[in-house]
Design a protein around this motif. Structure first.
Motif, PDB file in Angstrom:
ATOM      1  N   ARG A  92      10.684 -45.524 -44.045  1.00  0.00           N
ATOM      2  CA  ARG A  92      10.042 -46.499 -43.167  1.00  0.00           C
ATOM      3  C   ARG A  92       9.741 -45.879 -41.798  1.00  0.00           C
ATOM      4  NH1 ARG A  92      13.092 -51.427 -41.331  1.00  0.00           N
ATOM      5  NH2 ARG A  92      14.334 -51.097 -43.173  1.00  0.00           N
ATOM      6  N   TYR A  93      10.702 -45.074 -41.316  1.00  0.00           N
ATOM      7  CA  TYR A  93      10.542 -44.439 -40.014  1.00  0.00           C
ATOM      8  C   TYR A  93       9.334 -43.510 -40.011  1.00  0.00           C
ATOM      9  CZ  TYR A  93      11.719 -41.599 -35.912  1.00  0.00           C
ATOM     10  OH  TYR A  93      11.689 -40.944 -34.717  1.00  0.00           O
ATOM     11  N   LEU A  94       9.221 -42.729 -41.103  1.00  0.00           N
ATOM     12  CA  LEU A  94       8.113 -41.771 -41.170  1.00  0.00           C
ATOM     13  C   LEU A  94       6.766 -42.470 -41.293  1.00  0.00           C
ATOM     14  CD1 LEU A  94       9.699 -38.980 -43.409  1.00  0.00           C
ATOM     15  CD2 LEU A  94       9.318 -38.966 -40.933  1.00  0.00           C
ATOM     16  N   GLU A  95       6.805 -43.636 -41.917  1.00  0.00           N
ATOM     17  CA  GLU A  95       5.550 -44.386 -42.062  1.00  0.00           C
ATOM     18  C   GLU A  95       5.227 -45.193 -40.814  1.00  0.00           C
ATOM     19  OE1 GLU A  95       6.293 -46.588 -45.604  1.00  0.00           O
ATOM     20  OE2 GLU A  95       6.031 -44.809 -46.871  1.00  0.00           O
ATOM     21  N   GLY A  96       6.084 -45.064 -39.793  1.00  0.00           N
ATOM     22  CA  GLY A  96       5.833 -45.761 -38.526  1.00  0.00           C
ATOM     23  C   GLY A  96       6.232 -47.220 -38.557  1.00  0.00           C
ATOM     24  N   GLY A  97       7.032 -47.614 -39.545  1.00  0.00           N
ATOM     25  CA  GLY A  97       7.460 -49.020 -39.639  1.00  0.00           C
ATOM     26  C   GLY A  97       8.520 -49.359 -38.613  1.00  0.00           C
ATOM     27  N   ASP A  98       8.775 -50.643 -38.459  1.00  0.00           N
ATOM     28  CA  ASP A  98       9.773 -51.105 -37.481  1.00  0.00           C
ATOM     29  C   ASP A  98      11.194 -50.923 -38.003  1.00  0.00           C
ATOM     30  OD1 ASP A  98       8.315 -51.744 -35.372  1.00  0.00           O
ATOM     31  OD2 ASP A  98       8.221 -53.927 -35.768  1.00  0.00           O
ATOM     32  N   ILE A  99      12.046 -50.480 -37.153  1.00  0.00           N
ATOM     33  CA  ILE A  99      13.465 -50.425 -37.517  1.00  0.00           C
ATOM     34  C   ILE A  99      14.216 -51.222 -36.473  1.00  0.00           C
ATOM     35  CG2 ILE A  99      15.472 -48.889 -37.789  1.00  0.00           C
ATOM     36  CD1 ILE A  99      13.415 -46.819 -38.825  1.00  0.00           C
ATOM     37  N   SER A 100      14.959 -52.225 -36.947  1.00  0.00           N
ATOM     38  CA  SER A 100      15.603 -53.131 -35.986  1.00  0.00           C
ATOM     39  C   SER A 100      16.799 -52.454 -35.325  1.00  0.00           C
ATOM     40  CB  SER A 100      16.072 -54.402 -36.700  1.00  0.00           C
ATOM     41  OG  SER A 100      17.202 -54.093 -37.498  1.00  0.00           O
ATOM     42  N   ASN A 101      17.216 -53.025 -34.183  1.00  0.00           N
ATOM     43  CA  ASN A 101      18.386 -52.470 -33.488  1.00  0.00           C
ATOM     44  C   ASN A 101      19.622 -52.510 -34.373  1.00  0.00           C
ATOM     45  OD1 ASN A 101      16.818 -51.998 -31.310  1.00  0.00           O
ATOM     46  ND2 ASN A 101      17.528 -53.779 -30.121  1.00  0.00           N
ATOM     47  N   ASP A 102      19.768 -53.622 -35.129  1.00  0.00           N
ATOM     48  CA  ASP A 102      20.945 -53.727 -36.010  1.00  0.00           C
ATOM     49  C   ASP A 102      20.940 -52.622 -37.060  1.00  0.00           C
ATOM     50  OD1 ASP A 102      21.978 -55.768 -34.660  1.00  0.00           O
ATOM     51  OD2 ASP A 102      21.298 -57.364 -36.033  1.00  0.00           O
ATOM     52  N   GLU A 103      19.737 -52.303 -37.547  1.00  0.00           N
ATOM     53  CA  GLU A 103      19.642 -51.225 -38.551  1.00  0.00           C
ATOM     54  C   GLU A 103      20.011 -49.874 -37.934  1.00  0.00           C
ATOM     55  OE1 GLU A 103      16.349 -52.540 -41.831  1.00  0.00           O
ATOM     56  OE2 GLU A 103      15.632 -52.128 -39.800  1.00  0.00           O
ATOM     57  N   VAL A 104      19.584 -49.672 -36.688  1.00  0.00           N
ATOM     58  CA  VAL A 104      19.937 -48.410 -36.016  1.00  0.00           C
ATOM     59  C   VAL A 104      21.452 -48.337 -35.835  1.00  0.00           C
ATOM     60  CG1 VAL A 104      19.657 -47.008 -33.931  1.00  0.00           C
ATOM     61  CG2 VAL A 104      17.717 -48.296 -34.824  1.00  0.00           C
ATOM     62  N   ILE A 105      22.035 -49.463 -35.398  1.00  0.00           N
ATOM     63  CA  ILE A 105      23.496 -49.482 -35.185  1.00  0.00           C
ATOM     64  C   ILE A 105      24.221 -49.182 -36.496  1.00  0.00           C
ATOM     65  CG2 ILE A 105      25.470 -50.992 -34.630  1.00  0.00           C
ATOM     66  CD1 ILE A 105      23.645 -52.321 -32.516  1.00  0.00           C
ATOM     67  N   MET A 106      23.781 -49.835 -37.576  1.00  0.00           N
ATOM     68  CA  MET A 106      24.430 -49.613 -38.880  1.00  0.00           C
ATOM     69  C   MET A 106      24.301 -48.151 -39.308  1.00  0.00           C
ATOM     70  SD  MET A 106      26.143 -51.987 -39.893  1.00  0.00           S
ATOM     71  CE  MET A 106      26.627 -51.255 -41.446  1.00  0.00           C
ATOM     72  N   ALA A 107      23.110 -47.589 -39.066  1.00  0.00           N
ATOM     73  CA  ALA A 107      22.880 -46.192 -39.465  1.00  0.00           C
ATOM     74  C   ALA A 107      23.769 -45.255 -38.647  1.00  0.00           C
ATOM     75  CB  ALA A 107      21.404 -45.837 -39.276  1.00  0.00           C
ATOM     76  N   ILE A 108      23.899 -45.545 -37.337  1.00  0.00           N
ATOM     77  CA  ILE A 108      24.769 -44.684 -36.512  1.00  0.00           C
ATOM     78  C   ILE A 108      26.219 -44.832 -36.974  1.00  0.00           C
ATOM     79  CG2 ILE A 108      25.637 -44.234 -34.170  1.00  0.00           C
ATOM     80  CD1 ILE A 108      22.947 -45.194 -33.083  1.00  0.00           C
ATOM     81  N   LYS A 109      26.585 -46.067 -37.309  1.00  0.00           N
ATOM     82  CA  LYS A 109      27.959 -46.292 -37.751  1.00  0.00           C
ATOM     83  C   LYS A 109      28.273 -45.478 -39.012  1.00  0.00           C
ATOM     84  CE  LYS A 109      31.286 -49.727 -39.004  1.00  0.00           C
ATOM     85  NZ  LYS A 109      31.743 -51.080 -38.888  1.00  0.00           N
ATOM     86  N   LYS A 110      27.366 -45.569 -39.977  1.00  0.00           N
ATOM     87  CA  LYS A 110      27.558 -44.813 -41.227  1.00  0.00           C
ATOM     88  C   LYS A 110      27.631 -43.321 -40.945  1.00  0.00           C
ATOM     89  CE  LYS A 110      25.166 -47.466 -44.803  1.00  0.00           C
ATOM     90  NZ  LYS A 110      23.916 -47.457 -45.549  1.00  0.00           N
ATOM     91  N   SER A 111      26.732 -42.862 -40.060  1.00  0.00           N
ATOM     92  CA  SER A 111      26.682 -41.427 -39.749  1.00  0.00           C
ATOM     93  C   SER A 111      27.943 -40.987 -39.010  1.00  0.00           C
ATOM     94  CB  SER A 111      25.461 -41.103 -38.886  1.00  0.00           C
ATOM     95  OG  SER A 111      24.307 -41.670 -39.438  1.00  0.00           O
ATOM     96  N   THR A 112      28.477 -41.883 -38.166  1.00  0.00           N
ATOM     97  CA  THR A 112      29.701 -41.541 -37.427  1.00  0.00           C
ATOM     98  C   THR A 112      30.862 -41.407 -38.410  1.00  0.00           C
ATOM     99  OG1 THR A 112      28.868 -42.772 -35.547  1.00  0.00           O
ATOM    100  CG2 THR A 112      31.208 -42.273 -35.528  1.00  0.00           C
ATOM    101  N   LYS A 113      30.882 -42.325 -39.392  1.00  0.00           N
ATOM    102  CA  LYS A 113      31.956 -42.283 -40.380  1.00  0.00           C
ATOM    103  C   LYS A 113      31.864 -41.001 -41.217  1.00  0.00           C
ATOM    104  CE  LYS A 113      34.093 -45.158 -43.914  1.00  0.00           C
ATOM    105  NZ  LYS A 113      33.939 -46.344 -44.748  1.00  0.00           N
ATOM    106  N   SER A 114      30.643 -40.630 -41.555  1.00  0.00           N
ATOM    107  CA  SER A 114      30.498 -39.419 -42.385  1.00  0.00           C
ATOM    108  C   SER A 114      30.575 -38.147 -41.539  1.00  0.00           C
ATOM    109  CB  SER A 114      29.170 -39.454 -43.138  1.00  0.00           C
ATOM    110  OG  SER A 114      28.113 -39.141 -42.248  1.00  0.00           O
TER     111      SER A 114
END
Ligand SMILES: Nc1nc2c(ncn2[C@@H]2O[C@H](COP(=O)(O)OP(=O)(O)OP(=O)(O)O)[C@@H](O)[C@H]2O)c(=O)[nH]1
Ligand SMILES: [Mg+2]
Length: 686
Positions: free
Chosen positions: A222-244
């Motif tokens: 979605r990011y590469l296609e220029g779609g919207d990514i919500s703040n909650d999605e960014v937070i969740m993604a950072i959370k997952k990445s922090t855990k990993s």
């Protein structure tokens, strides 16, 4: 405090090089969350965490403190551990029960040895982490510059999720790169991002989002296609990445001036996992070598990670519950000791304060009073589903001092106090050295042992002195020799007569002392032989050079004579002893000293210095193995040269090196060193 489930409990350890501001930040967090009504200060000794008199006196943390607070529906147990390397044992205890960590970096000092070390520990343990750059209120700080240094050292995965507004005295607030809003002052009042920082904030945000979406294929697309990514999605993604571990978010704050601290609390809730999210355990099933995965359920699994003891409250065991819950006035099973423990009163902890509770639930931390046999590192569970959690690996205690009581009256007490102090501090070891007749206390460094000394005095009222340990030198002979002694006295009445001839032979190192009887034809009657042996073995306890015990010598009793009336036990005993002494003189006695094996682990850049230093310590390098950025140097050196090695190595490597040490063998002391030792021993005797 209300009851929380594991999903809403976070156990967060604060880690750093000493003095970066862990205690100041946690103190401000307690105040902001309403856990305390008054904001304490490290320099005034008024924080909740640094309550111990040693901490107040030295303005630094010495022990681990548990500081629970409630923030936005989450219970956060802040674990404030000391940063000073000598107290690493406390850090290891706390790390073992943490769900996440905050690494504090001093904006002025930047990356320090302690920062590198705690980074390594979190990497080894796969402990999710945030970084916070603290003291941004100080002049000449440079947040973006610090970020670059962090990235260079720890990798591009370290990414700011915030930017500071203002520098030094002007540091007033924080830009949150997710919401792209500014937050000003102690209460984090929401403001627009200052115009001057907008471009920089946008550029940092882009990098952050680009890295965060990586964790999720759908988001990347979605990011590469220029779609919207919500703040909650960014937070969740950072959370997952922090855990990993693929992202380490960087925060900004001033713990002392209460700026950015609330947003760091938000960050802990947003990005670090809760107990409920992380508590899958690989454990050993008791009674077998089998490892199994335990997921939290209704059965109790708890782990004791710290023990304190004092003469008023008695023993307190700090406990982290992984599964089920523990109740006051119940019984639990300790599989490490194979015993049932009676649980009396349970507590929650808040710095030095304890409050009684009836239950501690999965995910949470609390304490139990007066357990009979449970020690730090033990599991508490049910007997039906008995599992053993891995213990804590404590750092090597290889800095030794001899401990003595200050007064005769304290002599008796010290025997009971030392085991209790060791129970509290598993990075401390106490052993009796039967050869030097000293009690040896081993810790991580000189500060560690000094603090232990203070604690013994304060908690148990026992004064102790620490002394450089004596070396267990020995004496031996270099050549085979013969010696004779005739003990003859005639002073009216009964006389005394004993006469022995001994042969003394040097033996290979490590052979010990041997007495052989080769008397034939009754030159000395049989009943006197054991007496001669006794005289010889008693005399070998103190050699002729400097009074050290004699070793690696074979003594053969091969001839002698007796008198039918005047011979006696005492006369033969004296003869044996005196003949041995003469033999030692004639046998060209030499001193032996203990030689140790050491393995030194140091950064590759230090290996030259370390090997050079080992040579100056009369040591021998046996080998070197590179291992990534470090090398392991194997060497041997006399113990007398290594007594302060913990301190020497620290200064040679700025604290980056570590080592282990064990006895290898005894070896002859070179002539010039030997003379010094003999002179010193003679002075001591006089
Ligand atoms: N200017 C400024 N000073 C700070 C800040 N945070 C802490 N300090 C000071 O730095 C010193 C060390 O702070 P602590 O909070 O004790 O640091 P620590 O990391 O807990 O130290 P150890 O427990 O000894 O490792 C104290 O003098 C604090 O007042 C800050 O945000 N700004
Ligand atoms: Mg501290």
């Amino acid at each position: 405090m209300k009851v929380y489930t594991a999903e809403n409990i976070r156990n967060i350890i604060f880690l750093s090089h000493y003095g970066a501001g862990k205690t100041s930040i946690t103190e401000t967090m307690l105040f902001n969350s309403g856990s305390t009504k008054r904001l304490g200060n490290v320099t005034e000794g008024t924080t909740v965490s640094d309550y111990d008199p040693s901490e107040v006196e030295h303005n630094m943390s010495v022990g681990l403190s548990i500081l629970p607070l409630e923030w936005k529906g989450t219970k956060i147990n802040l674990l404030d551990a000391p940063g000073y390397a000598d107290f690493l044992g406390e850090v290891k205890s706390a790390m073992r029960v943490s769900t996440g960590s905050v690494i504090v970096i001093d904006a002025i000092s930047g990356l320090e040895v302690g920062t590198e070390k705690v980074w390594e520990y979190t990497e080894l343990d796969n402990l999710p982490k945030l970084i916070v750059i603290n003291k941004l209120d100080r002049e000449n700080t440079d947040f973006a510059g610090s970020v670059e240094i962090i990235k260079t050292k720890f990798g591009a995965k370290c990414l700011p999720v915030q930017l500071p507004i203002g520098v030094g005295g002007e540091f007033k607030g924080i830009i949150d790169l997710i919401t792209m809003r500014g937050f000003e002052g102690t209460n984090s009042t929401e403001i627009d991002i200052p115009e001057s920082l907008l471009e920089q904030a946008q550029s940092f945000r882009e990098k952050l989002v680009e890295a965060a979406v990586e964790i999720d294929d759908e988001l990347v697309e979605r990011y590469l296609e220029g779609g919207d990514i919500s703040n909650d999605e960014v937070i969740m993604a950072i959370k997952k990445s922090t855990k990993s571990g693929s992202i380490v978010p960087i925060f900004a704050c001033s713990g002392l001036h209460n700026c950015g601290v609330n947003l760091l609390l938000n960050g802990i809730c947003d990005y670090l996992p809760s107990s409920g999210e992380i508590d899958v355990l690989k454990t050993v099933v008791s009674g077998s070598d089998e490892r199994s995965e335990v997921t939290p359920n209704s059965k109790l699994v708890g782990f004791v990670f710290k023990t304190t003891a004092d003469q008023f409250t008695g023993k307190i065991s700090y406990l982290r519950i992984y599964s089920g819950s523990i109740n006051s006035n119940s019984q639990v099973w300790n599989p490490n000791k194979n015993i049932t423990e009676r649980i009396g009163q349970l507590f929650t902890l808040f710095g030095k304060n304890q409050s009684s509770v009836d239950q501690i639930n999965a995910g949470d931390i609390g304490a139990i009073a007066k357990l009979s046999s449970t020690a730090t590192g033990d599991t508490l569970c049910t007997q039906e589903e008995s599992v053993v959690l891995d213990g804590i690996v404590f750092p090597e205690a290889n800095y030794n001092m001899a401990v003595e009581s200050k007064t005769k009256t304290d002599l008796d007490k010290i025997g009971t106090v030392l085991p209790r102090i060791c129970e509290e501090d598993p990075s401390l070891k106490v052993q009796r050295n039967s050869e030097t007749r000293e009690t040896i206390m081993s810790g991580i460094g000189d500060h560690h042992l000094e603090m232990v000394k203070e604690r013994i005095q304060r908690k148990f009222g026992v004064g102790v002195v620490l002394k450089t340990p004596k070396i267990a030198y020995k004496e031996t002979i270099s050549i085979t020799t013969k010696a004779e002694h005739k003990h003859k006295k005639q002073s009216g009445g009964h006389g005394q007569f004993g006469h022995v001839l001994l042969q003394l032979e040097p033996m290979p190192r490590g052979s010990g002392f041997e007495f052989v009887n080769k008397i034939v034809g009754g030159a000395i009657p049989k009943n006197y032989i054991p007496v001669v042996e006794k005289g010889v073995t008693e005399a070998k306890a103190a050699g002729v050079l400097a009074g050290f015990p004699v070793d690696d010598v074979k003594v053969t009793l091969y001839d002698g004579s007796f008198h039918p009336v005047d011979s006696s036990d005492i006369a033969f005993k004296i003869s044996g002893a005196q003949a041995l002494k003469k033999g030692l003189q004639l046998g060209q006695s030499v001193l032996l000293e203990p030689v140790m094996n050491i393995n030194v682990i140091v950064p590759n850049t230090n290996t030259g210095d370390i090997m050079g230093d080992i040579n100056t310590k009369r040591g021998r390098v046996l080998g070197m193995e590179p291992n990534g950025e470090n090398s392991v140097i194997q060497a041997q050196a006399p113990y007398s040269e290594l007594i302060k090695y913990a301190i020497d190595l620290k200064s040679m490597t700025q604290g980056r090196g570590s080592f282990n040490i064990e006895f290898s063998h005894y070896d002859e002391v070179p002539q010039h060193t030997s003379k010094k030792i003999i002179d010193e021993a003679t002075v001591e005797k006089d």
